[in-house]
Design an enzyme around this catalytic site. Structure first.
Site, PDB file in Angstrom:
ATOM      1  N   CYS A  69       1.000  -1.130  -0.055  1.00  0.00           N
ATOM      2  CA  CYS A  69      -0.142  -0.187   0.014  1.00  0.00           C
ATOM      3  C   CYS A  69       0.836   1.165  -0.003  1.00  0.00           C
ATOM      4  O   CYS A  69       2.062   1.176   0.473  1.00  0.00           O
ATOM      5  CB  CYS A  69      -0.880   0.103   1.155  1.00  0.00           C
ATOM      6  SG  CYS A  69      -0.167   0.495   2.721  1.00  0.00           S
TER       7      CYS A  69
ATOM      8  N   CYS B 278       2.736   2.265   3.252  1.00  0.00           N
ATOM      9  CA  CYS B 278       4.075   1.125   3.488  1.00  0.00           C
ATOM     10  C   CYS B 278       5.188   1.588   2.625  1.00  0.00           C
ATOM     11  O   CYS B 278       5.981   1.506   2.870  1.00  0.00           O
ATOM     12  CB  CYS B 278       3.599  -0.303   3.540  1.00  0.00           C
ATOM     13  SG  CYS B 278       2.853  -0.740   5.138  1.00  0.00           S
TER      14      CYS B 278
ATOM     15  N   CYS C 163       1.176  -4.633   5.540  1.00  0.00           N
ATOM     16  CA  CYS C 163       0.445  -4.089   6.862  1.00  0.00           C
ATOM     17  C   CYS C 163      -0.944  -4.878   6.848  1.00  0.00           C
ATOM     18  O   CYS C 163      -1.639  -4.336   7.895  1.00  0.00           O
ATOM     19  CB  CYS C 163       0.236  -2.382   6.938  1.00  0.00           C
ATOM     20  SG  CYS C 163      -0.957  -1.831   5.676  1.00  0.00           S
TER      21      CYS C 163
ATOM     22  N   ASP D 263      -6.663  -6.560  65.747  1.00  0.00           N
ATOM     23  CA  ASP D 263      -7.572  -7.893  65.814  1.00  0.00           C
ATOM     24  C   ASP D 263      -8.939  -7.633  65.766  1.00  0.00           C
ATOM     25  O   ASP D 263      -9.703  -6.544  66.072  1.00  0.00           O
ATOM     26  CB  ASP D 263      -7.467  -8.856  67.143  1.00  0.00           C
ATOM     27  CG  ASP D 263      -6.111  -9.589  67.149  1.00  0.00           C
ATOM     28  OD1 ASP D 263      -5.440  -9.889  68.336  1.00  0.00           O
ATOM     29  OD2 ASP D 263      -5.316  -9.637  65.958  1.00  0.00           O
TER      30      ASP D 263
END
Lengths: 176, 533
Positions: free
Chosen positions: B21, B24, B116, B348
């Site tokens: 593409c 890219c 991609c 406690d």
């Protein structure tokens, strides 16, 4: 006798053991802590019972010996970590210590329950009178931790307070 | 390099024809201008075609007879087939693919990128941004900024590597060299494109340090097995995974790609990478807010309330707990997923905490609400206090994570004061207890108390009782106020614990004693800061 917790902090359940190993009146108490919240078991404390010969008038203790055999001394018990690794394992008739009195008698104190030996009371070696004056608190013999799975069953073989009272009553009747 | 130059021509041409593409392509040409990546997809395609045309006109016959970029092919309805293209066009001609996004892309002339897998294509478009923002908005979080994190499938790294080798080869032919590190990372380019869109839709800026995280996990089932060849080539990079999770984690795959020799890689993986049939899938879009910390001090007025829930074998032994009574309302207001409660020591079940109370801090995990004014915190404090008479809180405030350290810091050094109600077996008179008042800095030898010995190691600890003050009640009772070092077992100091705490009150008085009641009067830690009422 006052509060149950006196000298030791409440929540202890008393389980007597009578005539251990057939020896008359050699009674012990297993105190079991009632705290079963979390953790790896229920702590037990071994003490002499009131009827034990050593606690009768006139007896003088000459020695308290935790060396129970050539290879085994309860004083060498070393535990580490939460799971008490390295502890000597005890069965019901495992000797904890041998006590001699001035009249030549020797008494063996037995564990009475199965479990890991956590500690023995070294104070009674140097001060045997503690054993006689405060047998159920400062004069205790040993602390034992049963296996977690056996926490509930460990005292099943022992007597209830009521059953013990009946034993005491029987002795009284047979001697009179 | 901010834009394409003439020498990029061959690489651009090559990548276009092999199914990569535009964005890219820009990445592999080391284009660093963020604005270029943000240009609309169609415009970028045109730009690249223009660029190639210009280059063509300059060059000789090198590009003659070159195969047209795939997009042009589709528009003309050509069914020319290359080895990778067959299934692709076949799909187009048969019927729209099940994946709507695929159809849209194919119709508009976008072939799914072989590097991609659609991340810099479809997933950079407005529709996906809308999808993410919808998820964020419906999750209903308060936030002032965001960090966007993306998890990519490992096979993308493999394909990136293949494309890189392809480009390196091509550059080599031209006598040019290029470092792998010069290539723009896919994640980086993706964030350049998507951050402004997300920022605009959500109305807040992107910030790497933000506590509010929007995360997307991508997967590509179709190519999942593409990584498997690495296991045979570099077996020691892949450790057996627990829980039947895939061994092919991103980290393991990247490590293997660094190790494997280029020649071996080229033997085992197609270069250029094949064109996929399907886009990536966005598996999860999740939101998470960083933890928030609320601190304060609590008083405990019940003698029947544990600090944490008391549950044995799935059964609750005592109703509620200090932490639940405090956290319940905080959880609701902050809309958090869970909480972690901690305090400066604890008492406690049967012990009250009086005075200024005990410092505590609660970590609220993944809160949806984070903005609270001091006024709102005060109101929240009031709500908690109104809801229970067993506990009360004060100085409730927001604090930072690092401030929690202050609370635990003083645990051993700080002092505490207590009040105990003591019983004695033998009768006492006032004179019998007076001597205790003058004892200072009493050193205690405490073996691990029997009541906790089942879950703690056997040990001896030394602790100091700094001072004591007695108050006669009657012949068998008196009150003892004491100030002690932190970590002192008070109950055992009173009754002696079979003589395993020495000295103890019984021993000092030569009587048998027990403790009936214990209260914590103060915890001497000066954190969190006191707030004015």
């Amino acid at each position: 006798t006052g509060r149950d917790g006196a000298g030791r902090g409440g929540h202890w359940c008393l389980c007597p053991v009578a005539d251990v190993k057939g020896r008359p009146c050699e009674d012990f108490c297993v105190l079991q802590h009632s705290n079963r919240r979390v953790g790896r078991g229920v702590i037990c404390v071994i003490t002499l019972a009131e009827a034990h010969p050593l606690l009768q008038n006139g007896k003088t203790i000459t020695s308290v010996n935790y060396q129970i055999s050539a290879n085994c001394s309860r004083l060498q018990n070393k535990v580490s970590g939460k799971s008490k690794r390295g502890a000597q394992f005890l069965t019901e008739l495992a000797p904890l210590c041998r006590i001699s009195s001035s009249d030549g008698e020797e008494y063996t104190i037995y564990s009475c329950i199965r479990g890991r030996l956590i500690e023995v009371n070294e104070n009674i070696i140097s001060n045997p009178r503690l054993l006689q004056e405060k047998p159920s608190t400062e004069g205790y013999i040993a602390v034992v931790l049963p296996k977690f799975e056996e926490s509930k069953s460990v005292t099943q073989g022992l007597l209830t307070q009521k059953e013990y009272e009946e034993v005491l009553l029987k002795r009284l009747n047979s001697s009179s | 390099m901010s834009s394409l130059t003439e020498k990029d021509g061959p690489v651009v041409q090559l990548l276009m024809t092999t199914g990569t593409c535009p964005r890219c392509i820009l990445r592999f040409c080391c284009v660093g201008s963020q604005a270029l990546y943000r240009r609309p997809y169609k415009d970028l395609m045109k730009d690249l075609e223009e660029f190639l045309k210009n280059n063509e006109e300059k060059e000789d016959t090198v590009y003659f007879g070159v195969v047209d970029p795939p997009c042009k092919k589709i528009r003309r309805g050509h069914t020319e087939e290359g080895p990778d293209d067959l299934s692709h066009y076949g799909a187009l001609q048969k019927s729209p693919s099940a994946n709507d996004e695929n159809t849209a892309m194919e119709n508009s002339g976008m072939k799914i990128c072989n590097v991609c897998l659609g991340i810099l294509q479809e997933f950079s478009e407005a529709d996906f941004v809308k999808q993410v923002c919808q998820k964020v908005n419906s999750a209903d979080y308060q936030f002032t900024s965001f960090v966007f994190s993306v998890s990519l499938p490992p096979q993308l790294s493999v394909r990136e590597c293949a494309a890189w080798l392809l480009v390196k080869q091509e550059m080599g032919k031209l006598g040019l060299s290029m470092e792998k590190d010069d290539i723009v990372q896919l994640k980086e380019a993706y964030k350049w494109i998507i951050h402004p869109h997300l920022s605009e839709e959500l109305g807040v800026p992107a910030d790497g340090k933000s506590l509010f995280e929007v995360s997307v996990v991508f997967a590509h089932p179709e190519t999942e097995e593409e990584c498997h060849f690495l296991a045979t080539a570099c077996p020691d990079c892949f450790k057996p995974a627990k829980n039947k999770q895939s061994v092919f984690t991103r980290m393991a795959v990247i490590k293997a790609l660094e190790k494997i020799k280029e020649e071996d890689f080229l033997k085992l993986f197609p270069c250029p990478p094949s064109s996929p049939k399907n886009l990536c899938v966005a598996l999860e879009i999740q939101c998470n807010n960083g933890a928030i910390f609320v601190a304060g001090r609590y008083n405990k007025y019940s003698r029947n309330l544990p600090q944490t829930p008391w549950i044995i074998d799935g059964e609750r032994k005592l109703e509620s707990s200090v932490e639940e009574l405090i956290s319940e309302h905080l959880m609701a207001e902050f809309k958090a997923d869970s909480f972690n409660f901690s305090s400066s020591g604890r008492e406690d079940v049967d012990v009250r905490t009086l005075g200024n109370g005990r410092p505590f801090a609660i970590e609220l995990v993944n809160p949806h609400r984070i903005h609270f004014t001091a006024e709102e915190m005060k109101r929240l404090q009031q709500t908690i206090n109104n809801s229970s008479d067993k506990i009360q809180v004060r100085d409730l405030q927001l604090v930072t994570r690092s401030a929690i350290g202050r609370m635990k810091e003083g645990e051993e050094e700080k002092t505490k004061t207590y009040s105990a109600l003591i019983w004695t077996d033998k009768e006492i008179q006032k004179e019998d207890i007076a001597f205790l008042d003058s004892i200072k800095e009493l050193k205690l030898d405490q073996k691990t108390p029997l009541r906790v010995l089942h879950r703690r190691p056997l040990a001896v600890r030394y602790r100091f009782v700094h001072s004591m003050k007695t108050e006669y009640v009657d012949e068998h009772h008196f009150r003892l106020r004491l100030k002690t070092q932190a970590g002192t077992y008070i109950k055992e100091f009173v009754h002696g614990d079979f003589g395993r705490t020495m000295p103890n009150i019984g021993f000092l008085m030569n009587r048998t004693t027990d403790i009936l009641e214990l209260d914590v009067e103060s915890v001497d830690v000066d954190w969190p800061p006191t707030l004015d009422d």
